[in-house]
Write a protein that holds these residues in place. Structure first.
Motif, PDB file in Angstrom:
ATOM      1  N   PHE A 196      33.842  28.169 -34.012  1.00  0.00           N
ATOM      2  CA  PHE A 196      34.231  27.162 -34.993  1.00  0.00           C
ATOM      3  C   PHE A 196      34.516  27.803 -36.346  1.00  0.00           C
ATOM      4  O   PHE A 196      33.816  28.721 -36.763  1.00  0.00           O
ATOM      5  N   ALA A 197      35.515  27.278 -37.025  1.00  0.00           N
ATOM      6  CA  ALA A 197      35.904  27.785 -38.337  1.00  0.00           C
ATOM      7  C   ALA A 197      35.178  27.050 -39.468  1.00  0.00           C
ATOM      8  O   ALA A 197      35.103  27.549 -40.573  1.00  0.00           O
ATOM      9  N   ASN A 198      34.662  25.867 -39.190  1.00  0.00           N
ATOM     10  CA  ASN A 198      33.942  25.099 -40.205  1.00  0.00           C
ATOM     11  C   ASN A 198      32.450  25.413 -40.140  1.00  0.00           C
ATOM     12  O   ASN A 198      31.857  25.456 -39.052  1.00  0.00           O
ATOM     13  N   VAL A 199      31.854  25.585 -41.305  1.00  0.00           N
ATOM     14  CA  VAL A 199      30.434  25.948 -41.402  1.00  0.00           C
ATOM     15  C   VAL A 199      29.564  24.945 -40.658  1.00  0.00           C
ATOM     16  O   VAL A 199      28.684  25.331 -39.874  1.00  0.00           O
ATOM     17  N   GLU A 200      29.787  23.662 -40.899  1.00  0.00           N
ATOM     18  CA  GLU A 200      28.926  22.647 -40.296  1.00  0.00           C
ATOM     19  C   GLU A 200      29.061  22.602 -38.776  1.00  0.00           C
ATOM     20  O   GLU A 200      28.089  22.342 -38.063  1.00  0.00           O
ATOM     21  N   ASP A 201      30.259  22.874 -38.258  1.00  0.00           N
ATOM     22  CA  ASP A 201      30.451  22.879 -36.805  1.00  0.00           C
ATOM     23  C   ASP A 201      29.756  24.076 -36.170  1.00  0.00           C
ATOM     24  O   ASP A 201      29.087  23.950 -35.140  1.00  0.00           O
ATOM     25  N   ALA A 202      29.920  25.232 -36.785  1.00  0.00           N
ATOM     26  CA  ALA A 202      29.273  26.442 -36.269  1.00  0.00           C
ATOM     27  C   ALA A 202      27.749  26.295 -36.327  1.00  0.00           C
ATOM     28  O   ALA A 202      27.039  26.656 -35.373  1.00  0.00           O
TER      29      ALA A 202
ATOM     30  N   GLN B 205      38.475  33.502 -38.264  1.00  0.00           N
ATOM     31  CA  GLN B 205      39.801  33.055 -37.831  1.00  0.00           C
ATOM     32  C   GLN B 205      39.646  32.327 -36.501  1.00  0.00           C
ATOM     33  O   GLN B 205      38.876  32.754 -35.639  1.00  0.00           O
ATOM     34  N   ASP B 206      40.381  31.231 -36.330  1.00  0.00           N
ATOM     35  CA  ASP B 206      40.336  30.489 -35.074  1.00  0.00           C
ATOM     36  C   ASP B 206      40.801  31.357 -33.917  1.00  0.00           C
ATOM     37  O   ASP B 206      41.539  32.334 -34.097  1.00  0.00           O
TER      38      ASP B 206
ATOM     39  N   VAL C 141      30.102  31.307 -38.352  1.00  0.00           N
ATOM     40  CA  VAL C 141      31.463  30.805 -38.564  1.00  0.00           C
ATOM     41  C   VAL C 141      32.463  31.866 -38.127  1.00  0.00           C
ATOM     42  O   VAL C 141      32.292  33.055 -38.400  1.00  0.00           O
TER      43      VAL C 141
ATOM     44  N   ARG D 161      37.531  25.593 -28.541  1.00  0.00           N
ATOM     45  CA  ARG D 161      36.451  25.713 -29.524  1.00  0.00           C
ATOM     46  C   ARG D 161      35.090  25.518 -28.862  1.00  0.00           C
ATOM     47  O   ARG D 161      34.152  26.267 -29.123  1.00  0.00           O
TER      48      ARG D 161
END
Length: 140
Positions: free
Chosen positions: A36-42, A52-53, A49, A30
């Motif tokens: 990243f699949a999560n909005v906050e991480d991206a 797909q992982d 986002v 990652r």
């Protein structure tokens, strides 16, 4: 300390570390690809986002999920075997075989290597079944 309890503790620690490595493996991919699949991480890394992982992350997640189906059973059965004083030699061998089988299962899962993954899974499952039989015998 009881030798079997010490061996059980080492196996539990090894399995914990193995699962931690899978988590780190996912995190590595990652972070390396900033995918990243999560909005906050991206958003944190200024990326969109991922719908797909990455394939490596998905495969590791499936290996981790498989661990969650098997390793907690080992924790419970191992503790019961110690509490019920099943034979030390056989129980210790099963503890070690299960731990090695799960490590091999993870490596072969991440590598996509069949039939080795299924064989490792089967060995681990057989260890759980024999432990359950030993516990059943001790209870009767």
């Amino acid at each position: 300390m009881n030798g079997l309890l010490q061996l059980y503790g080492l196996c539990v620690l090894a399995l914990f570390l193995k699962m931690l490595v899978i988590s780190c493996y996912q995190g590595y991919f990652r972070l390396r690809y900033r995918a990243f699949a999560n909005v906050e991480d991206a958003a944190f890394v200024g990326r969109a986002v991922m719908v797909q992982d990455l394939p490596q992350v998905r495969r590791a997640a499936r290996a981790w999920a498989n661990d969650l189906e098997n390793i907690p059973l080992f924790f419970v059965l191992g503790a019961l075997a110690i509490a019920l004083q099943t034979p030390d030699d056989g129980t210790g061998l099963l503890f070690c075989a299960f731990t090695v089988a799960r490590a091999i299962h993870t490596l072969t899962y991440l590598g996509g290597w069949q039939p080795w993954r299924s064989l490792a899974y089967g060995v681990g499952l057989a260890c759980l079944l024999v432990l359950a039989a030993m516990i059943g015998k001790a209870l009767l």
